[in-house]
Design a protein around this motif. Structure first.
Motif, short mmCIF file in Angstrom:
data_model
loop_
_atom_site.label_atom_id
_atom_site.label_comp_id
_atom_site.label_asym_id
_atom_site.label_seq_id
_atom_site.Cartn_x
_atom_site.Cartn_y
_atom_site.Cartn_z
N ALA A 87 2.53 11.98 12.51
CA ALA A 87 1.76 10.85 12.74
C ALA A 87 1.68 9.87 11.41
O ALA A 87 2.01 8.78 11.55
CB ALA A 87 0.51 11.04 12.99
N LEU A 88 1.82 10.64 10.25
CA LEU A 88 2.09 9.99 8.80
C LEU A 88 3.31 9.08 8.61
O LEU A 88 3.43 8.07 8.25
CB LEU A 88 1.60 10.93 7.95
N TYR A 89 4.38 9.84 9.15
CA TYR A 89 5.73 9.39 8.89
C TYR A 89 5.88 8.03 10.19
O TYR A 89 6.23 6.96 9.63
CB TYR A 89 6.80 10.34 9.44
N ARG A 90 5.30 8.10 11.22
CA ARG A 90 5.37 7.23 12.28
C ARG A 90 4.41 5.73 11.86
O ARG A 90 4.63 4.73 12.18
CB ARG A 90 4.73 7.46 13.51
N ARG A 104 0.91 -0.98 0.02
CA ARG A 104 0.04 -0.17 -0.06
C ARG A 104 0.95 1.32 -0.06
O ARG A 104 2.04 1.17 0.66
CB ARG A 104 -0.98 0.11 1.14
N LEU A 105 0.43 2.23 -0.77
CA LEU A 105 1.03 3.62 -0.87
C LEU A 105 0.47 4.51 -0.37
O LEU A 105 -0.75 4.77 -0.78
CB LEU A 105 1.73 3.32 -2.22
N VAL A 106 1.07 5.51 0.33
CA VAL A 106 0.06 6.91 0.53
C VAL A 106 0.93 8.00 -0.15
O VAL A 106 2.24 7.93 0.28
CB VAL A 106 0.07 7.10 2.28
N LEU A 107 0.21 8.79 -0.95
CA LEU A 107 0.69 10.00 -1.64
C LEU A 107 0.31 11.43 -0.90
O LEU A 107 -0.85 11.12 -0.69
CB LEU A 107 0.84 10.02 -3.03
N CYS A 108 1.00 12.34 -0.60
CA CYS A 108 0.53 13.39 -0.07
C CYS A 108 1.26 14.76 -0.79
O CYS A 108 2.40 14.45 -1.06
CB CYS A 108 0.37 13.74 1.31
N GLY A 109 0.55 15.92 -1.01
CA GLY A 109 1.24 16.77 -1.64
C GLY A 109 0.25 17.65 -2.65
O GLY A 109 -0.81 17.30 -2.74
N SER A 110 0.72 18.98 -2.65
CA SER A 110 -0.18 19.61 -3.81
C SER A 110 -0.11 19.23 -5.26
O SER A 110 1.20 18.92 -5.86
CB SER A 110 0.36 21.09 -3.62
N ASP A 111 -0.88 19.52 -6.15
CA ASP A 111 -0.84 19.33 -7.37
C ASP A 111 -0.18 20.44 -8.26
O ASP A 111 -0.74 21.58 -8.15
CB ASP A 111 -2.37 19.09 -8.09
N ARG A 112 1.11 20.34 -8.74
CA ARG A 112 1.68 21.14 -9.65
C ARG A 112 1.58 20.81 -10.96
O ARG A 112 2.55 21.19 -11.79
CB ARG A 112 3.27 21.23 -9.16
#
Length: 426
Positions: free
Chosen positions: A316-319, A276-284
């Motif tokens: 929390a997301l890193y942990r 499973r993969l979690v991606l976060c960030g703004s769309d550029r």
């Protein structure tokens, strides 16, 4: 004997005179420009770290800082740290001035008429002596009278000019103007890696003794967040996540190389491994292509894209992650590995950036999905997580010492500037 006593008295008097002269020099008033929006991620977090150190430096050395930002939201964030900043937007006249600056002949008019931009006139009215840009700001071109300090994070438009975000529609040429003038005209150039000093000296003939290397530090939001099972679970529940995912916090630029990561996951699934993969960030501008690739590979049930997340939630997301996986093409250093190390999360990182990672990451070839797939599988080898966690702590300790040394050198440069500016009318 009397002569020796007289000499000692005169020497002591001279020492006191020099001390008085030092104390007579008025405080340096340093403008600290926070021009990166919060949504930029690491590009915001690192300038925030720099500003907090400068605040402490000013308090200890008897100097002053004045913090400016064009974003009202940044001003609100800074209040959390006890910092009152000033809103300084850039108007049409400043943008017109910048446009003319890019057209070389305007320099002759500026020199002849001693023109100052509205931006610089505001700083002069505020009594600013030196302007510190905490990012590679184009607004140093607006300064005609005030000296400045510039921060240069990378030279990636030279390292990887094939990416549109550093090449298309004049972006490469604009960066060349900015980097060339900034690295040669700045009183001090702040970089985050020694190799960048070599690059700037070779590419733009920067004077090496003006450069100060201050490595990245983990985000203040991550380092001050302590493990709290209930609070961490609440953050993961907010995004409907279960612990044990691969994590990649990055804006959706082509150079962030999400595509290689998706291809690696597809190859792992062919081998019977579902990650499973979690991606976060703004769309550029790269999100649509990534969404299409997820559908093509049939990975929709394995990937969560949670968009931009609040800085306070990063810890929390890193942990909650089994590893940080960062296939970015841009370096030579990046902030997420340091944040992962700070909370004990393993790191999978391009071998091209081994100078930053050392032995604290599983390396892979960022042009090869098979290499990345193998790196992800090797994470499960017994003892690997513990080895990487310990190596990450050692790496952070090393960078911490290098950062302290960089801060001491920067402080010496600031005192030198203070002394020299005292010799000129202000």
């Amino acid at each position: 004997m009397a002569d020796r006593g007289r000499a000692e008295f005169e020497e002591l008097g001279g020492l006191h005179g020099r001390q008085k002269a030092r104390h007579a020099v008025r405080a340096l008033r340093l403008a600290v420009m926070l021009e990166q929006a919060l949504e930029v991620g690491g590009g915001f977090q690192q300038p925030l770290n720099d500003m907090l150190w400068l605040r402490d430096w000013a308090a200890e050395s008897g100097n002053e800082i004045v913090v400016y930002s064009p974003y009202p939201k940044t001003l609100e964030i800074l209040k959390e740290f006890g910092v009152t900043a000033r809103l300084l937007k850039f108007g049409a006249l400043d943008h017109a001035y910048l446009f003319l600056k890019y057209c070389g002949p305007f320099d002759l008019v500026q020199i002849a008429l001693e023109l100052k931009s509205a931006f610089e006139r505001t700083l002069i009215r505020d009594g600013i002596d030196v302007v510190h840009f905490t990012s590679t700001s184009k607004r140093h071109l607006l300064l005609n009278q005030l000296p400045f300090i510039i921060t240069i994070f990378d030279g990636c438009h030279r390292d990887a000019p094939e990416f549109p975000e550093v090449r298309s529609f004049g972006e490469f040429e604009r960066r060349e103007i900015l980097f060339g003038l900034a690295s040669t005209k700045a009183a001090v150039v702040i970089v985050n890696a020694a190799s960048l000093i070599d690059d700037l000296s070779r590419r733009y003939a920067m004077e090496r003794d003006r450069a100060v290397c201050i490595p990245f530090s983990p985000s203040t939001y991550v380092t001050r967040s302590s493990p709290d099972a209930a609070a961490d679970a609440a953050v993961l529940a907010k995004y409907r996540l279960e612990p044990g995912y691969l994590f990649y916090p990055a804006q959706f630029w082509p150079h962030k190389n999400h595509m290689t990561l998706l291809a690696a996951l597809a190859r792992l699934r062919e081998r019977g491994v579902s990650e499973r993969l979690v991606l976060c960030g703004s769309d550029r501008g790269g999100r649509d292509k990534i969404d299409a690739a997820i559908r093509t590979y049939g990975l929709s049930d394995q990937i969560s894209i949670v968009g931009f997340v609040e800085s306070a939630e990063l810890g929390a997301l890193y942990r909650g992650a089994s590893a940080l996986v960062m296939p970015s093409y841009f370096g030579p250093t990046n902030l997420p590995p340091m944040e992962a190390w700070a909370v004990g999360t393993p790191v999978i990182y391009p071998e091209a950036f081994k100078a930053q990672a050392g032995d604290a990451a599983i390396p892979f070839d960022y042009d090869d999905p098979h290499s990345l797939a193998d790196a992800i599988v090797s994470l499960r080898t017994e003892g690997t997580r513990e080895r990487l966690a310990a190596a990450g702590q050692r790496r952070l300790a090393q960078f911490s010492e290098e950062t302290k040394a960089g801060h001491r050198e920067f402080a010496r440069h600031l005192e030198r500037l203070k002394h020299r500016l005292a010799l000129t009318p202000r």
